[in-house]
Enzyme design. Structure first.
Site, PDB file in Angstrom:
ATOM      1  N   GLU A 172       0.816  -1.208   0.000  1.00  0.00           N
ATOM      2  CA  GLU A 172       0.000   0.000   0.000  1.00  0.00           C
ATOM      3  C   GLU A 172       0.860   1.273   0.000  1.00  0.00           C
ATOM      4  O   GLU A 172       0.654   2.185   0.791  1.00  0.00           O
ATOM      5  CB  GLU A 172      -0.960  -0.004   1.190  1.00  0.00           C
ATOM      6  CG  GLU A 172      -1.911  -1.199   1.164  1.00  0.00           C
ATOM      7  CD  GLU A 172      -2.949  -1.193   2.271  1.00  0.00           C
ATOM      8  OE1 GLU A 172      -2.668  -0.675   3.362  1.00  0.00           O
ATOM      9  OE2 GLU A 172      -4.041  -1.732   2.031  1.00  0.00           O
ATOM     10  N   ASP A 216      -8.338  -8.944   4.258  1.00  0.00           N
ATOM     11  CA  ASP A 216      -8.094  -7.779   5.095  1.00  0.00           C
ATOM     12  C   ASP A 216      -9.151  -7.606   6.196  1.00  0.00           C
ATOM     13  O   ASP A 216     -10.013  -6.740   6.057  1.00  0.00           O
ATOM     14  CB  ASP A 216      -8.051  -6.527   4.197  1.00  0.00           C
ATOM     15  CG  ASP A 216      -7.493  -5.314   4.915  1.00  0.00           C
ATOM     16  OD1 ASP A 216      -7.096  -5.450   6.077  1.00  0.00           O
ATOM     17  OD2 ASP A 216      -7.462  -4.235   4.291  1.00  0.00           O
ATOM     18  N   GLU A 229     -12.662  -1.742  12.142  1.00  0.00           N
ATOM     19  CA  GLU A 229     -12.647  -1.045  10.851  1.00  0.00           C
ATOM     20  C   GLU A 229     -13.780  -1.503   9.925  1.00  0.00           C
ATOM     21  O   GLU A 229     -14.499  -0.683   9.365  1.00  0.00           O
ATOM     22  CB  GLU A 229     -11.294  -1.267  10.169  1.00  0.00           C
ATOM     23  CG  GLU A 229     -11.233  -0.696   8.767  1.00  0.00           C
ATOM     24  CD  GLU A 229      -9.866  -0.887   8.093  1.00  0.00           C
ATOM     25  OE1 GLU A 229      -8.962  -1.465   8.714  1.00  0.00           O
ATOM     26  OE2 GLU A 229      -9.725  -0.452   6.940  1.00  0.00           O
TER      27      GLU A 229
HETATM   28  C1  BDP Z   1      -6.163  -2.022   6.069  1.00  0.00           C
HETATM   29  C2  BDP Z   1      -6.427  -0.620   6.511  1.00  0.00           C
HETATM   30  C3  BDP Z   1      -5.253   0.296   6.326  1.00  0.00           C
HETATM   31  C4  BDP Z   1      -4.005  -0.337   6.940  1.00  0.00           C
HETATM   32  C5  BDP Z   1      -3.812  -1.717   6.345  1.00  0.00           C
HETATM   33  C6  BDP Z   1      -2.658  -2.472   6.997  1.00  0.00           C
HETATM   34  O1  BDP Z   1      -7.542  -0.140   5.773  1.00  0.00           O
HETATM   35  O2  BDP Z   1      -5.562   1.516   6.924  1.00  0.00           O
HETATM   36  O3  BDP Z   1      -2.906   0.447   6.725  1.00  0.00           O
HETATM   37  O4  BDP Z   1      -4.957  -2.497   6.573  1.00  0.00           O
HETATM   38  O5  BDP Z   1      -2.941  -3.423   7.713  1.00  0.00           O
HETATM   39  O6  BDP Z   1      -7.162  -2.820   6.623  1.00  0.00           O
HETATM   40  O7  BDP Z   1      -1.508  -2.168   6.768  1.00  0.00           O
END
Ligand code: BDP
Length: 704
Positions: free
Chosen positions: A298, A372, A400
């Site tokens: 990401e 996720d 979340e």
């Molecule tokens: C996702 C989240 C994000 C996190 C990512 C992570 O939306 O904000 O940075 O996981 O785990 O679920 O790195």
């Protein structure tokens, strides 16, 4: 300090209103008055003579004494008496077997009869074990267990039991729904907020022994001298509670704060930079835990920027902390936009070939499921797949994708479901973690903690912090028993109230899955903030950030084919697991749409068509919330009025949201199924366009 036989003896010879009025700040450590006259005399006696064999002025022993005093005063209105009378050596001999049975962090508690007096002995191999033992004894008092028959031997099987805070330097919290970060970097190191102490105490009370105080989307500034001084101050607060501090490491830190032109892990200057940095940190914090790293995921920098592998990156930092016994926890949450491969498969594809290539002090941290933190995911195929690499299981405590802080969702059953999942014919996820082939293992929870007065936002959200800690200590604990413990320590001792709250909590997880993502749907939440439904989402420039990528609805049916006819992600699991899921007619239906693209008319095990079943399950989720509301109403008079009202309001939001989920999702999926809602089914209040027009630019947890 190691393997020293230390103990406390508490003597015993032989408490009002049922519910507790509280703002939630005390968490499960409110030590409310015990309303059990027959046991009270025993309990009080326990505090009339407490002997510590440890004569040192140890900070942990001081904490234990303070906690015993606080609890005794609060529960029984007595002041404990700490004596210097030595105790009978033969007594200790009788707990010797229990002592031998515990590990480094464990404790044993036993009631022994000595000269017709009962004495409770708590023993452990170090002061922190004793602290855990004291919390266990206080918990057992709050659970009103009979003190004359105590015989507890308890050791954690996982060495690493940690929280991961996604807290930013400016005090925003990524995916935080409970206010700002509790860590006030501006006033540290000089100002020690009482919160830090209370936070450490709460964690110690459930056995958590590590905390990463910074976001995985890391900021290199935390590694500069000014911030390291602040980290040192926190480490000093946490140390006597047995909690090690960890930081996230931004892979490009050597460039950002070190004036280097590269962060290539094989570059000697880069290696030296990390080695010097590690020395600087350990000079300040000798028991610094180590680093957690999110790399090449990401948008985070990582070794792949230099065509190096995750192992190259992890080992370079691991080399830097190794002289100080530090560890590197490297996240397996990686997926690349360029790779057209099913996102489900990418972590396994990337990491499995690296098994055996990591240094001994590197652990790979794996989210509970392959995508996720969805409401329900099959377990991650990497569990058990790497046999030479220590693994850490990462759960997300913060909600979340689970209704954030307005939905009452008790995560205990979800944690338990993952831990009990069989990774092959003989082993479950928890058994794999408990018997780490590679020596070490752990469990991490992404924290749901913030500056809200009750720490976690929703008054029930702290149960998820509690449940995480209790399961990290003992993955065999049952979610139901944990809920029961938490309720009795937090809400009430009234049997009806306890049972009702427990029922609400235990039903809440399944209800939420039904009104959000039944039958294996996943990742159909609003873009970015992830609150509310958006199955139509198709506008983000990465395919795998868009909900349509995950449900793949078309005129034929719905679901992601991950069998051999599709992405074949299922092949990443052991054949035993593949057999459970590979056939759409026998697949466990809670995972059906995770693995199969099935027709709208697919026959479910109960005879319903998939379309009708989808409608029923969405509606059952809504009905489930109504039922939670009804049950909550029934205990109106047994719960503190303010707290009752607070939760009632939140349940009303939850109901509204559940209806929103049901109506928005079904109307959208109906555009593909072209089938009517089943007879008698509640009609949506709005048309699809209305739901598609909703947007929430300021939804919480999404800022930087
Ligand atoms: C996702 C989240 C994000 C996190 C990512 C992570 O939306 O904000 O940075 O996981 O785990 O679920 O790195």
């Amino acid at each position: 300090m190691k393997n020293k036989f230390i103990y406390i003896v508490l003597f015993l010879i032989a408490a009002s209103k049922f519910s507790y009025a509280a703002d939630g700040y005390d968490l499960w450590l409110g030590y409310h008055k015990i309303n059990n006259p027959s046991l009270n005399t025993h309990y009080k006696k326990i505090f009339s003579s407490i002997y510590f064999n440890n004569k040192q002025k140890n900070a942990t022993i001081k904490i234990i004494k303070n906690e015993l005093s606080l609890a005794a005063k609060s529960m029984f209105e007595v002041n404990p008496v700490f004596t210097n009378d030595n105790i009978n050596a033969s007594l200790l001999f009788r707990i010797d077997e229990n002592y031998k049975a515990i590990n480094e962090d464990g404790y044993a508690i036993k009631t022994l009869v000595n000269n017709s007096k009962n004495q409770i002995v708590i023993t452990a191999k170090n002061e922190v074990g004793l602290l855990y033992g004291c919390f266990a004894l206080l918990r057992s008092m709050q659970m009103q267990e009979n003190p004359s028959t105590l015989n507890i031997i308890s050791s954690p099987s996982l060495k690493i039991r940690m929280l991961n805070h996604w807290d930013n330097i400016n005090r925003t919290v990524e995916r935080g729904y409970a206010g700002n970060s509790i860590f006030n970097w501006h006033t540290l190191p000089d100002y020690i907020d009482k919160r830090y102490i209370d936070y450490a105490k709460a964690n110690a009370s459930i056995g958590i022994n590590g905390t990463v105080v910074t976001n995985v989307n890391a900021n290199a500034l935390f590694l500069t001298p000014a911030y390291l001084d602040k980290v040192k101050a926190l480490a000093e607060v946490f140390r006597p509670y047995g909690i090690k501090i960890y930081l996230t490491a931004r892979f490009s830190a050597p460039i950002e704060i070190g004036n280097l032109t590269t962060a290539d892990p094989l570059d000697t200057k880069v290696k030296k930079w990390w080695a010097d940095k590690a020395k600087e940190i350990y000079d300040l914090i000798p028991d610094f835990g180590g680093f957690l790293v999110k790399a090449n995921s990401e948008g985070q920098p990582g070794p792949q920027n230099y065509n190096r592998s995750h192992a190259d990156g992890a080992n370079m930092i691991a080399d830097a902390v190794a002289p100080y016994h530090g560890i590197v926890i490297w996240r397996a949450f990686v997926y690349s936009n360029e790779t057209p491969e099913d996102r489900f498969k990418q972590a396994f594809t990337e990491f499995k070939p690296l098994d055996g290539k990591f240094n001994k002090n590197v652990l790979v941290q794996i989210k509970n499921g392959p995508i996720d933190f969805q409401p329900r995911e099959p377990f991650h195929p990497l569990f058990g797949a790497m046999t030479k690499t220590p693994e850490v299981l990462e759960f997300q405590i913060t909600q979340e994708y689970l209704g954030q802080s307005t939905h009452l969702v008790y995560e205990g059953p979800m944690f338990q479901e993952v831990l009990e999942s069989k990774i092959n014919a003989t082993q479950s996820v928890m058994e794999f973690l408990e018997n780490p082939v590679a020596g070490l293992s752990g469990m991490s929870g992404v924290a749901n903690i913030g500056t809200d007065i009750n720490w976690c936002g929703h008054p029930f959200a702290q149960a998820n912090w509690y449940a995480f800690g209790r399961l990290a200590w003992n993955p065999h604990n049952s979610a139901k028993d944990i809920a029961n413990e938490w309720i009795q320590q937090t809400w009430s001792q009234d049997k009806k109230a306890v049972d009702t709250i427990q029922n609400i909590m235990m039903a809440s997880y399944e209800n939420m899955v039904k009104y959000m993502t039944p039958i294996g749907l996943h990742h159909i939440m609003g873009n970015g903030h992830h609150y509310g439904p958006m199955p139509w989402g198709n506008t983000l420039n990465r395919a795998d950030w868009n909900p349509v990528y995950y449900h793949k609805s078309d005129a034929y049916g719905i679901g992601f084919d991950r069998t051999a006819t599709g992405s074949n992600a299922i092949a990443q699991f052991d054949p035993f697991v593949q057999n459970q899921w590979k056939d759409s007619s026998t697949c466990d239906e809670k995972f059906l749409l995770w693995f199969h693209h099935v027709s709208w008319n697919h026959k479910m095990k109960n005879g319903n068509s998939l379309w009708n079943e989808l409608c029923y399950q969405y509606n059952e989720g809504v009905m489930g919330v109504r039922q939670m509301q009804k049950q909550w109403k029934q205990i109106e008079t047994s719960i503190d009025q303010d707290q009752h009202h607070q939760v009632s309001q939140l349940l009303a939001i939850q109901l509204k949201d559940a209806i929103w989920w049901r109506d928005a999702c079904l109307q959208y999926f109906q555009t593909f199924s072209n089938q009517p809602l089943p007879k008698g089914y509640p009609l949506p209040a709005h048309d699809l366009k209305y739901y598609q027009s909703l947007n929430f630019p300021y939804a919480p947890g999404n800022g930087k």
